[in-house]
Design a protein around this motif. Structure first.
Motif, mmCIF file in Angstrom:
data_model
loop_
_atom_site.group_PDB
_atom_site.id
_atom_site.type_symbol
_atom_site.label_atom_id
_atom_site.label_comp_id
_atom_site.label_asym_id
_atom_site.label_seq_id
_atom_site.Cartn_x
_atom_site.Cartn_y
_atom_site.Cartn_z
ATOM 1 N N ARG A 150 -80.309 42.714 -23.999
ATOM 2 C CA ARG A 150 -80.071 43.040 -22.587
ATOM 3 C C ARG A 150 -81.383 43.399 -21.888
ATOM 4 N NH1 ARG A 150 -77.228 44.887 -18.482
ATOM 5 N NH2 ARG A 150 -77.144 47.045 -17.867
ATOM 6 N N LYS A 151 -82.238 44.174 -22.556
ATOM 7 C CA LYS A 151 -83.522 44.546 -21.952
ATOM 8 C C LYS A 151 -84.436 43.334 -21.815
ATOM 9 C CE LYS A 151 -83.455 49.312 -23.490
ATOM 10 N NZ LYS A 151 -84.073 50.326 -24.354
ATOM 11 N N ILE A 152 -84.421 42.478 -22.811
ATOM 12 C CA ILE A 152 -85.224 41.256 -22.728
ATOM 13 C C ILE A 152 -84.706 40.370 -21.598
ATOM 14 C CG2 ILE A 152 -85.939 39.174 -23.962
ATOM 15 C CD1 ILE A 152 -85.715 40.771 -26.538
ATOM 16 N N SER A 153 -83.384 40.316 -21.447
ATOM 17 C CA SER A 153 -82.785 39.515 -20.374
ATOM 18 C C SER A 153 -83.187 40.037 -19.007
ATOM 19 C CB SER A 153 -81.261 39.528 -20.491
ATOM 20 O OG SER A 153 -80.856 38.976 -21.696
ATOM 21 N N LEU A 154 -83.169 41.343 -18.831
ATOM 22 C CA LEU A 154 -83.572 41.928 -17.552
ATOM 23 C C LEU A 154 -85.042 41.628 -17.256
ATOM 24 C CD1 LEU A 154 -81.732 45.367 -17.749
ATOM 25 C CD2 LEU A 154 -81.093 43.371 -16.404
ATOM 26 N N ALA A 155 -85.886 41.692 -18.279
ATOM 27 C CA ALA A 155 -87.301 41.378 -18.081
ATOM 28 C C ALA A 155 -87.483 39.893 -17.743
ATOM 29 C CB ALA A 155 -88.098 41.736 -19.332
ATOM 30 N N CYS A 156 -86.765 39.026 -18.442
ATOM 31 C CA CYS A 156 -86.869 37.579 -18.187
ATOM 32 C C CYS A 156 -86.375 37.226 -16.789
ATOM 33 C CB CYS A 156 -86.078 36.794 -19.226
ATOM 34 S SG CYS A 156 -86.833 36.756 -20.846
ATOM 35 N N LEU A 157 -85.261 37.815 -16.379
ATOM 36 C CA LEU A 157 -84.734 37.521 -15.046
ATOM 37 C C LEU A 157 -85.646 38.073 -13.954
ATOM 38 C CD1 LEU A 157 -80.939 38.114 -15.659
ATOM 39 C CD2 LEU A 157 -82.071 35.939 -15.213
ATOM 40 N N CYS A 207 -87.975 29.045 -20.668
ATOM 41 C CA CYS A 207 -86.690 28.543 -20.150
ATOM 42 C C CYS A 207 -85.644 28.495 -21.265
ATOM 43 C CB CYS A 207 -86.874 27.151 -19.560
ATOM 44 S SG CYS A 207 -87.963 27.078 -18.147
ATOM 45 N N ILE A 208 -86.059 28.039 -22.430
ATOM 46 C CA ILE A 208 -85.130 27.980 -23.560
ATOM 47 C C ILE A 208 -84.730 29.386 -23.995
ATOM 48 C CG2 ILE A 208 -84.939 27.250 -25.973
ATOM 49 C CD1 ILE A 208 -86.736 24.849 -25.157
ATOM 50 N N LEU A 209 -85.665 30.336 -23.938
ATOM 51 C CA LEU A 209 -85.350 31.731 -24.265
ATOM 52 C C LEU A 209 -84.286 32.296 -23.327
ATOM 53 C CD1 LEU A 209 -85.993 34.389 -25.823
ATOM 54 C CD2 LEU A 209 -87.693 34.830 -24.039
ATOM 55 N N VAL A 210 -84.375 31.974 -22.046
ATOM 56 C CA VAL A 210 -83.380 32.460 -21.078
ATOM 57 C C VAL A 210 -81.998 31.911 -21.421
ATOM 58 C CG1 VAL A 210 -82.698 32.377 -18.644
ATOM 59 C CG2 VAL A 210 -85.056 32.831 -19.238
ATOM 60 N N ILE A 211 -81.916 30.642 -21.778
ATOM 61 C CA ILE A 211 -80.627 30.048 -22.153
ATOM 62 C C ILE A 211 -80.091 30.708 -23.421
ATOM 63 C CG2 ILE A 211 -79.469 27.936 -22.899
ATOM 64 C CD1 ILE A 211 -81.498 26.392 -21.165
ATOM 65 N N VAL A 212 -80.942 30.870 -24.425
ATOM 66 C CA VAL A 212 -80.515 31.463 -25.696
ATOM 67 C C VAL A 212 -80.055 32.908 -25.502
ATOM 68 C CG1 VAL A 212 -81.355 32.207 -27.975
ATOM 69 C CG2 VAL A 212 -81.880 29.928 -27.131
ATOM 70 N N LEU A 213 -80.759 33.670 -24.690
ATOM 71 C CA LEU A 213 -80.336 35.047 -24.423
ATOM 72 C C LEU A 213 -78.979 35.087 -23.724
ATOM 73 C CD1 LEU A 213 -83.684 36.701 -23.320
ATOM 74 C CD2 LEU A 213 -82.313 37.290 -25.321
ATOM 75 N N GLY A 214 -78.731 34.132 -22.840
ATOM 76 C CA GLY A 214 -77.414 34.056 -22.204
ATOM 77 C C GLY A 214 -76.322 33.730 -23.201
ATOM 78 N N VAL A 215 -76.611 32.818 -24.118
ATOM 79 C CA VAL A 215 -75.627 32.441 -25.150
ATOM 80 C C VAL A 215 -75.345 33.626 -26.067
ATOM 81 C CG1 VAL A 215 -75.255 30.966 -27.161
ATOM 82 C CG2 VAL A 215 -76.160 29.987 -25.057
ATOM 83 N N ILE A 216 -76.381 34.345 -26.465
ATOM 84 C CA ILE A 216 -76.207 35.488 -27.362
ATOM 85 C C ILE A 216 -75.321 36.562 -26.743
ATOM 86 C CG2 ILE A 216 -77.451 37.460 -28.391
ATOM 87 C CD1 ILE A 216 -79.758 35.544 -28.947
ATOM 88 N N GLN A 217 -75.427 36.749 -25.441
ATOM 89 C CA GLN A 217 -74.704 37.830 -24.784
ATOM 90 C C GLN A 217 -73.357 37.409 -24.198
ATOM 91 O OE1 GLN A 217 -77.375 40.540 -22.522
ATOM 92 N NE2 GLN A 217 -78.850 38.910 -22.965
#
Length: 131
Positions: A5-12, A116-126
């Motif tokens: 979640r923290k990585i996602s907030l930083a990426c977004l 970009c791939i990290l953002v997709i993977v983080l969305g899939v994980i969550q």
């Protein structure tokens, strides 16, 4: 363990700031040397965009807009926030691959495409496990 979640907030946050800067620079610099990763002159004229201004306005609205919406949904702890994050990742990946297709390889692609791939993977994980 690192919290996705923290990585996602930083990426977004990074995606929204980068989208704002990219759109602003496209409008302001019009494809000159001041524009980081410019499209070739013939490429932009062969599309529906006659110049960088319209493309920059669309870029300025869509990329940071979806990213900020996803960021808000994550902060509000909505269940469907990861879906918006995946949509943002797919959209930015599409833009990156389009750039790569029309202009060829350049070194920032090595940084942007894995992000970009990290953002997709983080969305899939969550994504909620409801099925």
């Amino acid at each position: 363990m690192v919290d996705p979640r923290k990585i996602s907030l930083a990426c977004l946050s990074f995606t929204s700031v980068a989208g704002l800067l990219r759109g602003y620079r496209m409008i302001l610099y019009q494809g000159t040397n001041g524009l980081i990763l410019p499209y070739s002159g013939n490429t932009i004229q062969d599309t529906i965009f006659s110049n960088y201004t319209l493309f920059g306005i669309i870029f300025l609205i869509l990329v940071p807009g979806v990213s900020m919406l996803s960021l808000y949904l994550f902060l509000a702890r909505k269940r469907y926030a990861p879906y918006f994050m995946m949509a943002e990742g797919v959209f930015v990946t599409f833009l990156t691959m389009t750039y790569l297709l029309y202009n060829g390889y350049s070194w920032p692609i090595l940084l942007v495409l894995p992000f970009c791939i990290l953002v997709i993977v983080l969305g899939v994980i969550q994504t909620p496990r409801e099925f």
